[in-house]
Design an enzyme around this catalytic site. Sequence first.
Site, PDB file in Angstrom:
ATOM      1  N   ASP A 313      26.765  11.250  49.527  1.00  0.00           N
ATOM      2  CA  ASP A 313      25.404  12.449  48.957  1.00  0.00           C
ATOM      3  C   ASP A 313      26.804  13.324  49.135  1.00  0.00           C
ATOM      4  OD1 ASP A 313      23.839  13.192  46.830  1.00  0.00           O
ATOM      5  OD2 ASP A 313      22.800  14.024  48.520  1.00  0.00           O
ATOM      6  N   ASP A 515      20.118  12.596  51.502  1.00  0.00           N
ATOM      7  CA  ASP A 515      19.365  13.480  52.319  1.00  0.00           C
ATOM      8  C   ASP A 515      17.938  12.965  51.706  1.00  0.00           C
ATOM      9  OD1 ASP A 515      21.418  15.046  50.153  1.00  0.00           O
ATOM     10  OD2 ASP A 515      19.385  16.113  50.802  1.00  0.00           O
TER      11      ASP A 515
END
Length: 625
Positions: A313, A515
């Site tokens: 990500d 996250d």
Amino acid sequence: MNKLEKFLELGGTKKEILLLVLSGIALLSSILDFSPFSFNMAWIAIILCGIPIILEALIGLITAFDIKADVLVSIALVASVIIGEDFAAGEVAFIMQLGALLEDLTVARARAGIEKLVHLTPRTARRISGDSEQVVSAEDVKIGDMLRVLPGEAIPVDGIILSGETSVNQAVMTGESLPVDKGPGDHVSSGTVNQFGAFLMKAEKVGEDSSIQRMIRLVQSADAGKAKIVGIADRWATWIVAGALTAAALTWLITGEIIRAVTILVVFCPCALVLATPTAIMAAIGNATKHGFLVREGDALERLSEVRKITFDKTGTLTYGRPVVTAAESISGDITEDQLFSYAACAESSSEHPLGKAVVQCYKQLKGQLPPRPEEFHMIPGRGVLAAVNGKSVLAGNPELLKENGVDLPDLIRTKANSCLADGSTVIYLAVDRRAAGFLVLSDTLRPDAAEMIRQVEQTGITPVLLTGDHRNAASHIAGLLHIREVHSGCLPEDKLSWIDTYQKNGQPVCMIGDGINDAPALKKAYVGIAMGKIGSDIAVDAADIALVDDDIKELPHLLRLSKRMMSVIRLNLTFSMTLNFIAIILAVTGILNPVIGALVHNAGSVLVIINSAFLLRWKKDKTE
């Protein structure tokens, strides 16, 4: 509650450790020929460690005809007791239970990620009916209902804005670091947060069809197909049991000495084989912990060694996940870049918009103090701010704000700003006394160790992939800086899930690193999920197999190499233990080993396996390797 009841209510692991300690003391007493009772102290180990093994073996055989390593152990225990070799029986039971405890300590902890995700689901909604407003359960909202959403509230269902201007934090769905301005005609998703400005919306997707409910279902189902590693001793148990019984029976028939047959059963017990994998995993987990990784799934490192792609990500993983002022461009000869920044910070000091707050925070970090408050301040939703600063009129916002106030943007500003927008940055345009003065550039900043980390990841033979919810310009810019060749931008949670599923169906196990809440389904679906533990959401951490506690991504290549090293140690342990058992069987058949010496020899092999695994605790790749 008496002491016995309290003991029985102890957690399983605590109880097992206590039983092992008592059994170890009993075996030591037996070796020293010390016994305050009328029986051999080894019987304490036989009862505390051996009885559970025998019961588990019987239950498995009777209920499912499931032959595991504990079947052979049970046979060896009973045979040793019958011929009076109590110490050998207790010793084997103790070693096997020690191995079982080590395996239990590497098993996954209970995870509460789905529960936390469910708590994010909005509970209520403000339904508008005529001139009245009624707070109702979000579950009672129907398609077509008119809803009002106030500042700071989570949007209850998916829908479209009818009136009002606002900025929506969509991190829960897309992971984007910057909020998105919304106005009439724009779609909004359930679970996202209204930053400021009330608006009226029409419900379009409700209940199980809403975005947040779809994500919950993704998290619940994502890891259904994730394979769990089965202990090698249990995989080969049927053959081990058959081989042991055949060898013992033939030896007894040929030699007529039952003690040789029992010795074969004792040395055939796969103690070292059982310890080979969990001891190495435990040592590797200890090593990983020292480098900032919390390994939450026992077999995560085993799976990590097989990974072929790592999907990252962007926001909060490769970048810090917060906008900062990276440049100030002035086109006015009498206003410097520093003055332009000060005008913007003063104008934004009363703003509730996340971008305005970011400008103020950067000013504070640079100057060591907050900017002065403006003499006058007006917030224009969806446009920007109008403020009076040191007697001057300051406009700070988007091009529409300047246009509506009669300020033309020169081509010079448009050209420079467009190049920044192409890199995925955000631009705040400024005008002073109704004249275009320049603009500020806000960007999500790259972590300083990210480029070197990506380079080392590629050296391990694993391909990095950028998988982000950010738009194409921002994703391409970051990928270019890091030399990541595979990029997928604009990904919703289901899109990330789809890409990972595609890779894995093509025989490329994926490690996902993220996250945000929006990363939770992908973290669970991936062969291995690693969450940023410090800044990441609790839900992402709970969905992952491994958490990076301090977000120090430069340690990731070490974890990848450690997983491969761990598998090398496991293979060495298995080869050694099987070779030792084979030699011990030959010696038992020839009568050189008796049950007690046989147990000592093959348990010495267990000790050597443990020592070899322990070297993993301090292992680190040599620069010369």
